[in-house]
Write an enzyme that holds these catalytic residues in place. Structure first.
Site, mmCIF file in Angstrom:
data_model
loop_
_atom_site.group_PDB
_atom_site.id
_atom_site.type_symbol
_atom_site.label_atom_id
_atom_site.label_comp_id
_atom_site.label_asym_id
_atom_site.label_seq_id
_atom_site.Cartn_x
_atom_site.Cartn_y
_atom_site.Cartn_z
ATOM 1 N N GLY A 47 0.870 -1.178 0.000
ATOM 2 C CA GLY A 47 0.000 0.000 0.000
ATOM 3 C C GLY A 47 0.903 1.224 0.000
ATOM 4 N N ARG A 86 10.311 -1.214 -5.012
ATOM 5 C CA ARG A 86 9.102 -1.278 -5.854
ATOM 6 C C ARG A 86 9.030 0.028 -6.652
ATOM 7 N NH1 ARG A 86 3.555 -3.312 -3.311
ATOM 8 N NH2 ARG A 86 3.175 -3.924 -5.474
ATOM 9 N N ASP A 231 -1.548 4.470 -6.238
ATOM 10 C CA ASP A 231 -0.103 4.474 -5.998
ATOM 11 C C ASP A 231 0.583 5.694 -6.583
ATOM 12 O OD1 ASP A 231 -0.860 1.583 -5.583
ATOM 13 O OD2 ASP A 231 1.254 1.609 -4.994
HETATM 14 O O1 MRU Z 1 0.523 -4.138 -4.553
HETATM 15 P P1 MRU Z 1 -0.075 -3.402 -3.408
HETATM 16 O O2 MRU Z 1 -0.858 -4.282 -2.487
HETATM 17 O O3 MRU Z 1 0.940 -2.551 -2.684
HETATM 18 O O4 MRU Z 1 -1.110 -2.394 -4.086
HETATM 19 C C1 MRU Z 1 -1.792 -1.479 -3.272
HETATM 20 C C2 MRU Z 1 -2.789 -0.666 -4.011
HETATM 21 O O5 MRU Z 1 -2.967 -0.798 -5.182
HETATM 22 C C3 MRU Z 1 -3.515 0.381 -3.203
HETATM 23 O O6 MRU Z 1 -4.783 0.606 -3.743
HETATM 24 C C4 MRU Z 1 -2.731 1.699 -3.252
HETATM 25 O O7 MRU Z 1 -1.391 1.491 -2.878
HETATM 26 C C5 MRU Z 1 -3.322 2.714 -2.355
HETATM 27 S S1 MRU Z 1 -3.044 2.334 -0.646
HETATM 28 C C6 MRU Z 1 -3.769 3.526 0.304
#
Ligand code: MRU
Length: 335
Positions: A47, A86, A231
């Protein structure tokens, strides 16, 4: 008691291991930048806002024993290293840049990390207040707000309250009722594993659906809005979020369901003109071919596994930030 995404113990950053949810609630204590890099890459912590906070603590862990003579070069090295964990969540780079700006001693960096956690809580609460007001607009008092969400943009994606789920948590405190359809979110099931767990723990009525059910849900149920996190938002309002978000936005437009994106302004990357410039993470084929420890596709099949997609600004009815609700046309350069 909601799970704590991350907590500074005085010696380590304690993370709830999100790869093991919901079957197992376990914690890992991160004491080195290498462990932090691995935790971010494997989605132990995930997230966008939580990734940023974790990376900031990772930088501190990399310099906490540095001598004054080596501090600056150690900090530059550990920042560069963590920046490779990432690629899509801009909060990672935002947080590391913030650490660079304050970084004149290990103690100062730790103080900044702790301040960023507090700030995240305040920012998410403000997003929650603005989002709640938006969701309640025009609704008769006492009605249930019906939502769809994708992936997890809840407490476990931030320090505590979440972004897309913050209006729900703030609304619950005020006696507002919700029902949330939760997309399971293939391939890693952040919706099924994490969002459904979070909502249930918080006493929010929710129903789990597969990602390919959005049109059916919208055609048979009254849905007030889709609400998701992001993101990275480009200057023109294009939004990168978990793969499948774009499809959901297209379906929402087809059924005239408002599509809202909740995020802190730290997720806005005004240096990118549009979403085509957002780096999209591609992850291992095994996440699709051998999910949950079982092979579900023929060995050797070709796979495409982008972790995110880009929803064009034209499909985004509003951005919900801590500074308020932003409507199109988006010109986010000045935020
Ligand atoms: O791959 P992830 O689980 O890190 O992806 C997270 C998301 O896509 C969330 O929607 C995004 O980071 C927003 S978190 C407040």
């Amino acid at each position: 008691m909601p799970l704590k995404t991350l907590e500074w113990t005085g010696d380590a950053l304690r993370l709830v291991d999100q790869t093991r949810l919901p079957q197992e609630i376990s914690y890992v204590d991160i004491t080195t930048p290498e462990q932090m890099h691995d935790a971010i890459r494997r989605l132990v912590v995930r997230g966008a806002p939580a990734i940023g906070l974790a990376a900031a603590f990772g930088a501190y862990l990399g310099v906490r024993h540095s001598t004054p003579a080596k501090f600056a070069s150690d900090l530059a090295r550990v920042r560069d290293y963590l920046a490779t964990s990432r690629p899509t969540a801009v909060n990672l780079f935002w947080a590391l840049e913030r650490i660079r700006r304050v970084g004149d001693s290990p103690q100062r960096i730790l103080e900044e990390c702790l301040a960023m956690v507090e700030e995240d809580n305040a920012v998410c609460r403000a997003i929650g207040e603005h989002g709640l007001e938006l969701l309640l607009r025009g609704k008769p008092a006492g009605s249930t707000i019906n939502l769809i969400t994708h992936c997890n943009a809840g407490g476990l994606a931030t320090a505590m309250l979440g972004t897309a789920l913050a209006p729900i948590y703030v609304g619950k405190e005020k006696g507002v009722r919700f029902h949330v359809f939760v997309d399971e979110t293939r391939p890693l099931l952040q919706g099924a594993r994490i969002t459904a767990m979070e909502l249930m723990q918080s006493g929010i009525d929710c129903t789990l659906v597969c990602d390919n059910m959005a049109a059916m849900v919208m055609s048979r149920h009254r849905i007030d809005a889709v609400i998701v996190g992001t993101d990275r938002v480009a200057a023109n309002g294009d939004v990168a979020n978990k793969i499948g978000t774009h499809t959901l936005a297209i379906v929402a437009q087809r059924f005239a369901v408002p599509f809202y994106v909740a995020c802190p302004t730290s997720t806005i990357d005004a240096s990118l003109a549009n979403g085509q410039q957002i780096p999209i993470e591609e992850r291992a084929a095994e996440e699709i071919t051998e999910p949950y420890g079982r092979r579900t596709a023929p060995a050797g099949v070709k796979c495409y596994n982008p972790a995110f997609d880009v929803t064009p600004a034209s499909l985004v009815d509003a951005l919900i930030t801590e500074k308020g609700v932003i409507r199109p046309p988006y010109a986010l350069g000045g935020l």
